[in-house]
Design an enzyme around this catalytic site. Structure first.
Site, PDB file in Angstrom:
ATOM      1  N   CYS A   1       0.935  -1.193   0.005  1.00 21.23           N
ATOM      2  CA  CYS A   1      -0.180  -0.050   0.001  1.00 21.23           C
ATOM      3  C   CYS A   1       0.856   1.314  -0.029  1.00 21.23           C
ATOM      4  O   CYS A   1       0.329   2.594  -0.388  1.00 21.23           O
ATOM      5  CB  CYS A   1      -0.950   0.009   1.093  1.00 21.23           C
ATOM      6  SG  CYS A   1      -2.117  -1.303   1.117  1.00 21.23           S
TER       7      CYS A   1
ATOM      8  N   HIS B   1      -3.488   7.250   2.957  1.00 20.13           N
ATOM      9  CA  HIS B   1      -3.828   6.058   2.382  1.00 20.13           C
ATOM     10  C   HIS B   1      -5.098   5.704   2.850  1.00 20.13           C
ATOM     11  O   HIS B   1      -5.534   5.717   4.207  1.00 20.13           O
ATOM     12  CB  HIS B   1      -2.868   5.089   2.860  1.00 20.13           C
ATOM     13  CG  HIS B   1      -3.243   3.644   2.311  1.00 20.13           C
ATOM     14  ND1 HIS B   1      -3.778   3.094   1.173  1.00 20.13           N
ATOM     15  CD2 HIS B   1      -2.890   2.418   3.083  1.00 20.13           C
ATOM     16  CE1 HIS B   1      -3.870   1.830   1.211  1.00 20.13           C
ATOM     17  NE2 HIS B   1      -3.495   1.465   2.525  1.00 20.13           N
TER      18      HIS B   1
ATOM     19  N   ASN C   1     -10.047  -0.368   0.515  1.00 24.77           N
ATOM     20  CA  ASN C   1      -8.283  -0.076   0.382  1.00 24.77           C
ATOM     21  C   ASN C   1      -7.979  -0.585  -1.062  1.00 24.77           C
ATOM     22  O   ASN C   1      -8.126  -1.860  -1.215  1.00 24.77           O
ATOM     23  CB  ASN C   1      -7.958  -0.844   1.544  1.00 24.77           C
ATOM     24  CG  ASN C   1      -6.111  -0.792   1.504  1.00 24.77           C
ATOM     25  OD1 ASN C   1      -5.804  -0.411   0.510  1.00 24.77           O
ATOM     26  ND2 ASN C   1      -5.744  -1.427   2.764  1.00 24.77           N
TER      27      ASN C   1
HETATM   28  N1  ACO Z   1     -17.827  -8.405  10.334  1.00 27.40           N
HETATM   29  C1  ACO Z   1     -18.160  -8.721  11.768  1.00 27.40           C
HETATM   30  N2  ACO Z   1     -17.274  -9.014  12.622  1.00 27.40           N
HETATM   31  C2  ACO Z   1     -16.076  -8.760  12.442  1.00 27.40           C
HETATM   32  C3  ACO Z   1     -15.578  -8.701  11.100  1.00 27.40           C
HETATM   33  C4  ACO Z   1     -16.651  -8.417  10.008  1.00 27.40           C
HETATM   34  N3  ACO Z   1     -16.186  -8.175   8.762  1.00 27.40           N
HETATM   35  N4  ACO Z   1     -14.084  -8.782  10.898  1.00 27.40           N
HETATM   36  C5  ACO Z   1     -13.724  -8.993  12.137  1.00 27.40           C
HETATM   37  N5  ACO Z   1     -14.892  -9.100  12.949  1.00 27.40           N
HETATM   38  C6  ACO Z   1     -15.083  -9.360  14.595  1.00 27.40           C
HETATM   39  C7  ACO Z   1     -13.747 -10.505  14.837  1.00 27.40           C
HETATM   40  O1  ACO Z   1     -13.805 -11.629  14.660  1.00 27.40           O
HETATM   41  C8  ACO Z   1     -13.638  -9.901  16.303  1.00 27.40           C
HETATM   42  O2  ACO Z   1     -14.719 -10.851  17.241  1.00 27.40           O
HETATM   43  P1  ACO Z   1     -14.139 -11.316  18.503  1.00 27.40           P
HETATM   44  O3  ACO Z   1     -14.331 -10.368  19.536  1.00 27.40           O
HETATM   45  O4  ACO Z   1     -15.563 -12.232  18.740  1.00 27.40           O
HETATM   46  O5  ACO Z   1     -12.953 -12.076  18.273  1.00 27.40           O
HETATM   47  C9  ACO Z   1     -14.272  -8.476  16.419  1.00 27.40           C
HETATM   48  O6  ACO Z   1     -14.749  -8.363  15.012  1.00 27.40           O
HETATM   49  C10 ACO Z   1     -13.089  -7.504  16.721  1.00 27.40           C
HETATM   50  O7  ACO Z   1     -12.150  -7.767  15.712  1.00 27.40           O
HETATM   51  P2  ACO Z   1     -10.907  -6.963  15.529  1.00 27.40           P
HETATM   52  O8  ACO Z   1     -10.018  -7.469  14.708  1.00 27.40           O
HETATM   53  O9  ACO Z   1     -10.395  -6.588  16.930  1.00 27.40           O
HETATM   54  O10 ACO Z   1     -11.443  -5.652  14.832  1.00 27.40           O
HETATM   55  P3  ACO Z   1     -10.897  -4.052  14.776  1.00 27.40           P
HETATM   56  O11 ACO Z   1     -11.790  -3.082  15.408  1.00 27.40           O
HETATM   57  O12 ACO Z   1      -9.525  -4.205  14.954  1.00 27.40           O
HETATM   58  O13 ACO Z   1     -11.258  -4.041  13.194  1.00 27.40           O
HETATM   59  C11 ACO Z   1      -9.917  -4.069  11.167  1.00 27.40           C
HETATM   60  C12 ACO Z   1     -10.881  -4.890  12.171  1.00 27.40           C
HETATM   61  C13 ACO Z   1     -11.027  -3.233  10.298  1.00 27.40           C
HETATM   62  C14 ACO Z   1      -9.346  -5.121  10.164  1.00 27.40           C
HETATM   63  C15 ACO Z   1      -8.678  -3.129  11.691  1.00 27.40           C
HETATM   64  O14 ACO Z   1      -8.049  -4.033  12.672  1.00 27.40           O
HETATM   65  C16 ACO Z   1      -7.978  -2.590  10.608  1.00 27.40           C
HETATM   66  O15 ACO Z   1      -8.514  -1.948   9.731  1.00 27.40           O
HETATM   67  N6  ACO Z   1      -6.708  -2.970  10.438  1.00 27.40           N
HETATM   68  C17 ACO Z   1      -5.566  -2.461   9.459  1.00 27.40           C
HETATM   69  C18 ACO Z   1      -5.638  -3.283   8.372  1.00 27.40           C
HETATM   70  C19 ACO Z   1      -5.066  -2.521   7.294  1.00 27.40           C
HETATM   71  O16 ACO Z   1      -5.072  -1.221   7.176  1.00 27.40           O
HETATM   72  N7  ACO Z   1      -4.534  -3.011   6.400  1.00 27.40           N
HETATM   73  C20 ACO Z   1      -3.928  -2.419   5.375  1.00 27.40           C
HETATM   74  C21 ACO Z   1      -2.355  -3.130   5.018  1.00 27.40           C
HETATM   75  S1  ACO Z   1      -3.039  -3.710   3.163  1.00 27.40           S
HETATM   76  C22 ACO Z   1      -1.814  -3.744   2.292  1.00 27.40           C
HETATM   77  O17 ACO Z   1      -0.517  -3.309   2.516  1.00 27.40           O
HETATM   78  C23 ACO Z   1      -1.903  -4.791   1.166  1.00 27.40           C
END
Ligand code: ACO
Length: 328
Positions: free
Chosen positions: A117, A255, A285
């Protein structure tokens, strides 16, 4: 020897996204998720997905053609191509070579650059250095990714995040006072496996039993923490190199990975929504396509005008990060 250019920046910008839209309602039918969760945790409402049978480079080429048109330049005016992607058409040949042939650009230095990214920022900074040093005059920097081709649509923690899209710029000599003013880039390879594809490379070459391992796997929470920790310092370091302070910035172009990551940067710098580009709701993204797509959104909204001081900032797999300050 010709005089080296003093000011180097963006001469033209173009973008391209697929027509096909994948909405949160569509995803609700595919995995255990909800519109409410996706919007509140990520800010994404819909994303574009490349049509079956199309090559990702079709988007990169269309964006590049539009960037050339925007700069009132012809393919013969280009003497370098940096194609930033982690989703090339093929492991080889490089997509840069496919683009060079299809656009009729004369033989020149052309290669693919993979910084996930952060790819577009890394490509922009590399092109800047090449033009400043006189090794090229005008470089096409393409940021293009089709994440959908490596997304597991059974994995709710990743499939809601990614979309496909491309943007391109022409980098060359600009008039006095305009162009790139400061850069910052870095990597932290200790986080290499926080977001990765386990097969398809030469460690685990494609085999019938590991096809699913080519999908993007991610420790979202750790990547999130990394993003929040590097956004601010990257912006500050790039500003420092430019001899500017945050008060000089008219526009932040972040980003588009998660609205909450963008909001934390806004809070740190005291930016209001008018000073920040947000289009994650429409595109999700798009990896290396994200920053040029956001620049295009800003220009269409009238926020990116001659003289606008903006800071581009990205992070990504690797882990990688970078920021560039420029005067449009
Ligand atoms: N729908 C519903 N629930 C979900 C979903 C979904 N799509 N995805 C995860 N959950 C659940 C999880 O299972 C978890 O449940 P649990 O508590 O029962 O275990 C709960 O939601 C919380 O999960 P977290 O992972 O803690 O959620 P978070 O608030 O951190 O959000 C997210 C997750 C959106 C992925 C966030 O961590 C994020 O944006 N991280 C950065 C990712 C990123 O930017 N990647 C870019 C690099 S990409 C590249 O270079 C190609």
């Amino acid at each position: 020897m010709n005089k080296l250019p003093e000011y180097v920046g963006i001469l033209g910008l173009g973008v391209s996204v697929p027509e096909r839209v994948l909405t949160n309602a569509d995803l609700e039918k595919m995995v255990d998720t909800s519109e409410e969760w996706i919007i509140s945790r990520t800010g994404i409402r819909e994303r574009r997905i490349i049509e079956d049978g199309r090559a990702p480079s079709e988007l990169g080429i269309q964006a590049a053609e539009r960037a050339l048109e925007d700069a009132s330049l012809a393919p013969a005016d280009i003497d370098g191509i940096l194609y930033c992607t982690f989703t090339p058409d093929y492991p080889m040949p490089p997509s840069a070579c496919i683009l060079q042939a299809k656009m009729g650009i004369p033989p020149c230095l052309a290669y693919d650059l993979n910084a996930a990214c952060s790819g577009f920022i890394f490509g922009l900074q590399t092109a800047y250095g090449m033009v400043k040093s006189g090794s090229a005059k005008r470089i096409l920097v393409v940021g293009a990714d089709c994440n959908s081709r490596f997304t597991d649509y059974k994995d709710r923690s990743t499939c809601v995040l990614f979309g496909d899209g491309a943007g391109a710029v022409v980098v060359g000599e600009t008039e006095k006072g305009r162009g790139i003013l400061g850069n910052c880039a870095g990597v932290d390879g200790s986080g290499a496996f926080l977001i990765y594809q386990n097969s398809g490379g030469a460690v685990h070459p494609p085999a019938p039993d590991n096809v699913h391992e080519q999908y993007i796997r991610m420790n979202g929470r750790e990547v999130y923490k990394f993003a929040v920790s590097v956004f601010g310092p990257a912006v500050e370091q790039a500003l420092d190199k430019a001899g500017l302070t945050i008060g000089d910035v008219d526009l932040m172009v972040p980003h588009q990975a998660n609205i909450r990551i963008i909001e934390s940067a806004m809070q740190r710098f005291g930016f209001s929504p008018e000073n920040v580009v947000i289009n994650i709701d429409r595109y999700g993204n798009t990896s290396a396509g994200s920053i040029p797509l956001a620049m295009d959104t800003a220009r269409q909204a009238g926020k990116l005008k001659a003289g606008t001081v903006c800071v581009l900032v990205a992070f990504g797999a690797g882990l990688t990060y970078g920021a560039t300050v420029l005067r449009w």
